[in-house]
Structures are given as structure tokens and as C-alpha cells.
Design an enzyme around this catalytic site. Structure first.
Site, PDB file in Angstrom:
ATOM      1  N   GLY A  53      43.744  42.908  36.692  1.00  0.00           N
ATOM      2  CA  GLY A  53      43.487  41.695  37.458  1.00  0.00           C
ATOM      3  C   GLY A  53      43.450  40.433  36.623  1.00  0.00           C
ATOM      4  CD  GLU A  70      43.371  50.822  35.505  1.00  0.00           C
ATOM      5  OE1 GLU A  70      42.928  51.899  35.100  1.00  0.00           O
ATOM      6  OE2 GLU A  70      43.083  50.338  36.632  1.00  0.00           O
ATOM      7  N   PRO A  71      45.469  46.145  32.652  1.00  0.00           N
ATOM      8  CG  PRO A  71      46.250  44.946  30.813  1.00  0.00           C
ATOM      9  CD  PRO A  71      45.336  46.084  31.193  1.00  0.00           C
ATOM     10  N   GLY A  72      48.205  44.970  34.647  1.00  0.00           N
ATOM     11  CA  GLY A  72      49.612  45.151  34.997  1.00  0.00           C
ATOM     12  C   GLY A  72      50.300  43.809  34.861  1.00  0.00           C
ATOM     13  NE  ARG A  73      49.005  39.411  39.234  1.00  0.00           N
ATOM     14  CZ  ARG A  73      49.602  39.570  40.411  1.00  0.00           C
ATOM     15  NH1 ARG A  73      50.754  38.978  40.627  1.00  0.00           N
ATOM     16  NH2 ARG A  73      49.055  40.295  41.362  1.00  0.00           N
ATOM     17  CE1 TYR A 115      50.846  40.150  48.527  1.00  0.00           C
ATOM     18  CE2 TYR A 115      51.534  39.871  46.258  1.00  0.00           C
ATOM     19  CZ  TYR A 115      51.109  40.679  47.287  1.00  0.00           C
ATOM     20  OH  TYR A 115      50.937  42.006  47.051  1.00  0.00           O
ATOM     21  CB  CYS A 168      68.428  39.423  59.175  1.00  0.00           C
ATOM     22  SG  CYS A 168      70.153  39.707  58.817  1.00  0.00           S
ATOM     23  CD  GLU A 169      62.154  39.175  58.816  1.00  0.00           C
ATOM     24  OE1 GLU A 169      61.077  38.559  58.820  1.00  0.00           O
ATOM     25  OE2 GLU A 169      62.582  39.795  59.794  1.00  0.00           O
ATOM     26  CE1 TYR A 174      51.425  45.275  41.082  1.00  0.00           C
ATOM     27  CE2 TYR A 174      50.899  43.262  39.892  1.00  0.00           C
ATOM     28  CZ  TYR A 174      50.628  44.586  40.200  1.00  0.00           C
ATOM     29  OH  TYR A 174      49.558  45.197  39.623  1.00  0.00           O
TER      30      TYR A 174
HETATM   31  C1  LIG Z   1      43.387  50.302  40.107  1.00  0.00           C
HETATM   32  C2  LIG Z   1      44.209  49.177  39.616  1.00  0.00           C
HETATM   33  N1  LIG Z   1      44.240  48.940  38.291  1.00  0.00           N
HETATM   34  C3  LIG Z   1      44.996  47.929  37.779  1.00  0.00           C
HETATM   35  C4  LIG Z   1      45.732  47.114  38.610  1.00  0.00           C
HETATM   36  C5  LIG Z   1      46.561  46.027  37.986  1.00  0.00           C
HETATM   37  O1  LIG Z   1      46.200  44.774  38.425  1.00  0.00           O
HETATM   38  P1  LIG Z   1      46.929  43.494  37.793  1.00  0.00           P
HETATM   39  O2  LIG Z   1      48.380  43.742  37.871  1.00  0.00           O
HETATM   40  O3  LIG Z   1      46.483  42.356  38.647  1.00  0.00           O
HETATM   41  O4  LIG Z   1      46.449  43.395  36.385  1.00  0.00           O
HETATM   42  C6  LIG Z   1      45.713  47.319  39.995  1.00  0.00           C
HETATM   43  C7  LIG Z   1      46.482  46.466  40.891  1.00  0.00           C
HETATM   44  O5  LIG Z   1      46.548  46.583  42.066  1.00  0.00           O
HETATM   45  C8  LIG Z   1      44.926  48.386  40.502  1.00  0.00           C
HETATM   46  O6  LIG Z   1      44.875  48.643  41.808  1.00  0.00           O
END
Ligand SMILES: Cc1ncc(COP(=O)(O)O)c(C=O)c1O
Length: 402
Positions: free
Chosen positions: A226, A262-265, A305, A332-333, A360
Site C-alpha cells: 500500500g 509487501e509492496p506491489g505498486r 478508478y 465500445c465503452e 495494475y
Molecule cells: C494482501 C495484499 N498485500 C499487498 C498488496 C499490494 O498493495 P500495493 O500494490 O498497493 O502495494 C495488496 C494489494 O491489493 C494486497 O491485497
């Protein structure tokens, strides 16, 4: 990315095109590992943000762990050679096959989301070979941007509510086939301040101590992902990673837990760019629409979003002064990707880049209208290579049975 590189990539692979710049990616990986590992905070990449086999292969050579949330993500990571001992399974509705993968040690541990999953996993595992698990808690802290609220947990579907936690601990203590090695709580996305993470950690520390009081071997607390990212590549980063990791480490000092993020974004957003060709420009009433050859299907976040990724013109010719325009896709949206200032003389054939689309974007792409998902390429300096083939019409119809 320079217009010259963009032009070369578009000419080589076609558009729309999803580009990951490995130098940018490595920079972000380094920022995280540098800020966290020296304080003993592990970093796991949330694969949902973007994953393909070559990406997993790239991550395998770093100290990162990998959070997968489906069999599809797991198999992708396996194809990239990502080691099982650095992977773990997330998800709030795991299938029998996914839990079987946990029991088969294709990941290091499972993050259990609910009581049904706990019972199902217990039914598959054997006391002779206990399975490592964590519990995902709904700590009742919800954060989006800089604010956070204590909801009591009633607002989201994820995790185990704190008022059910005691019962779950009692149950898990009676299951020799499951070993509770940690707790997890993820509180939202695009968080730009340290405060919400600390409030969440306080709940995890208290919950960890409750588990330990029952002699359960909780050793690790995962504080979720997050971490917020900026809208534009030149904007300052909205959350100071060093302050975050220092704050977390200080808060947990003396409790004896290993921490993890646990970052993704935040790991992948900056490295991604989406390239489009303009296919038409039209004025209807007072609005000028610039139609590109992608849209809702390859880049859904602006539409669902309101995410913004300022488009940059990558055509090397004089296109006149900027004027208001609405960037739209070809589905087509009403797939409006945002109102921007774009050159007056922009025309069919011109090339546009949307930056910071790494997270994402490709992972949420769809085949709406039976469009194929785009080619994915990795770029490092002057070198580029295709790592995911773009889908053809044959690909999008391959599952039809007649
Ligand atoms: C359990 C969990 N961990 C980590 C993430 C990654 O979040 P972000 O991409 O905002 O860092 C998410 C995103 O939905 C999640 O559900």
C-alpha cells in the site's frame, strides 16, 4: 523514455505496447531493500501488481520474496524459476488446488484469510509434515492516502476480524498439522504517511503477543503493502521509505518479531510505460477526442478508478501548441482515459506514452471486445526484448469449444 526509443519499440513490436524499464525497476528494488533489509525488515513483492515469467526470473535474482494470490501467479513464478522457499500464498477464496499447492510446499507458507480456509487446509495437511501458516487479520485500520480510520473491521471482506481472533487461536493451537509462524495485515493502497502503518503494527504486535501467550510460534509480522506512488515520473515520492522502515523498526524494537512489507505498486509502477498510436482525432461539440489504439482493455485504471498518467507525445515533429483534449480508447465503452492538454495538430499515427503504468495495468487487462492483450517488453539501456507475446485474434478465441 526518449521519443527515439519509443519510436523504435513501437516499430519493432507494434502498439499498444507495455514496456518495463529494468533500470527503473532495479532502482526501486534497491530503494526498498536498502531501506528495509538493513533494519531486518523483509520485502515481498505483491505479484498482483504485475507478473510474467521473465519478471519472476528477474526478481529471483534479488533478495525479494514474492506474494502470489492464485495458481496462475504461482505457475507464472515457477516458470520464471522463482524459488518456493521465498514465495507465499495470499487470497481470500483459495481453491482446493491452491491449498494443495501449499501442502505440496510449492510456497513457503499460506496466509489464511478465513476460518473455512483454515479448516480446509487442516484437512489437507498432515501432523507428520506441518504446514507453515500466517493469519491475515482485519486490524480495523483502514488507510487510503494519508488518512486512516479505525473501522472495527466491518468495512472490508479481507482477513479475520479481531473479535474472532481468540477463537481462531484456540482452534489453530489444537491443529498439529498447522504451525502459526506469523500474522499479516494489509490496510489499503496509495498510503502516503507512516502513521497508518504504525497504527496497524501496534495491532499486529498486540495480536502477536496474544498468540505467543498460547505458546504459538509467531515470529513474523507482515505489515502489508500500500505504499503510495506519485502520479508523474518527475513528482517527488509521496512516502519516505526510510522513515517508514525506521518507524516500523523502532516501534517493534524489543518485541522480538521479524517484520516484513509487501509492496506491489511502489516497486513496479515507475518502471512501466504504455505506448499508443493515435488512430483518430475528432471534435464533437466542444470536446476534442483523441482516440488511441488501446484503452479500457489494456489500461483499465484510468477508466475504473480515475487514475491519471499524463500522456507524453513521442512523435518527433512540431505539433503546435497544447489544447484541451480527452484521451479515449477504442473499446465500445466510453473509455475516457482523462482530460489532458495535447498538441493541437496531433493526428492519426502519432505516438503517445503514458508513464508510471507499471502497476495494475497489464495485470488488470482484459479481452473485452475480444481485443488481444498487448505485447510486453523489457528495456535495459539500448536493449529490448519481448517477454510476453501480444495476443492475436486466434489467441483470444483459443478457448472456444464448438
Ligand atoms: C494482501 C495484499 N498485500 C499487498 C498488496 C499490494 O498493495 P500495493 O500494490 O498497493 O502495494 C495488496 C494489494 O491489493 C494486497 O491485497
Amino acid at each position: 523514455m526518449t521519443p527515439q526509443t519509443a519510436g523504435e519499440l513501437a516499430a519493432t513490436y507494434g502498439t499498444p505496447l507495455f514496456v518495463i524499464d529494468l533500470d527503473e525497476l532495479d532502482l526501486e528494488i534497491h530503494r526498498f531493500t536498502d531501506a528495509c533489509l538493513r533494519r531486518g525488515i523483509a520485502v515481498g513483492y505483491a505479484g498482483k501488481a504485475f507478473l510474467c515469467a521473465a519478471f519472476a526470473e528477474h526478481l529471483a535474482a534479488t533478495p525479494l520474496r514474492l506474494d502470489v494470490c492464485s495458481l496462475g501467479e504461482l505457475v507464472t513464478a515457477e516458470r520464471g524459476g522463482f524459488p518456493a522457499e521465498r514465495m507465499y500464498f495470499h487470497g481470500c477464496g483459495k481453491t482446493g488446488d491452491e491449498l494443495r499447492a501449499v501442502v505440496d510446499r510449492r510456497v513457503a507458507f499460506d496466509v489464511i484469510d478465513n476460518v473455512e480456509e483454515l479448516e480446509q487446509l487442516a484437512g489437507l495437511a498432515s501432523p507428520d509434515a506441518p504446514v507453515d501458516v500466517m493469519l491475515r487479520l482485519n486490524t480495523g485500520i483502514e488507510a487510503h492516502t494519508h488518512a486512516f480510520i479505525r473501522t472495527g473491521g466491518e468495512n472490508t471482506k479481507f482477513g479475520i476480524a479481531l473479535d474472532q481472533y481468540a477463537g481462531v487461536l484456540t482452534r489453530i493451537a489444537a491443529l498439529p498439522q498447522l504451525r502459526l509462524i506469523g500474522l499479516h495485515a494489509h490496510i489499503g493502497s496509495q498510503i502516503t504517511e507512516v502513521g497508518p502503518f504504525l497504527a496497524n503494527l501496534d495491532e499486529l504486535l498486540a495480536a502477536g503477543d496474544r498468540a505467543r501467550a498460547r505458546a504459538l510460534p509467531v515470529a513474523e509480522l507482515i505489515c502489508g503493502g500500500g505504499i503510495g506512488v506519485e502520479e508523474e515520473i518527475d513528482d517527488p515520492r509521496p512516502l519516505d521509505l526510510d522513515a517508514l522502515s525506521a518507524g516500523l523498526a523502532a516501534r517493534a524494537d524489543g518485541f522480538g518479531y521479524r517484520l516484513a512489507l509487501e509492496p506491489g505498486r511502489a516497486l513496479v509502477a515507475r518502471s512501466g510505460t504504455s505506448l499508443y498510436r493515435v488512430v483518430a482525432v475528432k471534435t464533437q461539440g466542444r470536446r476534442r477526442f483523441v482516440i488511441v489504439d488501446g484503452g479500457l482493455t489494456d489500461n483499465p485504471r484510468p477508466i475504473i478508478y480515475g487514475a491519471r498518467h499524463l500522456p507524453e507525445v513521442m512523435t518527433a515533429r512540431d505539433l503546435g501548441p497544447d489544447e484541451p483534449a480527452t484521451l479515449v480508447g477504442r473499446t465500445c465503452e466510453n473509455d475516457e482515459m482523462g482530460d489532458y492538454a495535447l498538441p493541437r495538430d496531433l493526428a492519426a499515427g502519432d505516438l503517445l506514452a503514458m508513464h508510471t503504468t507499471g502497476a495494475y495495468t497489464y495485470s488488470m487487462a482484459s479481452n473485452y471486445n475480444k481485443f488481444g492483450r498487448p505485447t510486453v517488453v523489457f528495456v535495459r539501456g539500448d536493449h529490448h526484448r519481448r517477454v510476453v507475446r501480444g495476443e492475436s485474434a486466434d489467441d483470444v478465441t483459443r478457448l472456444d469449444v464448438i
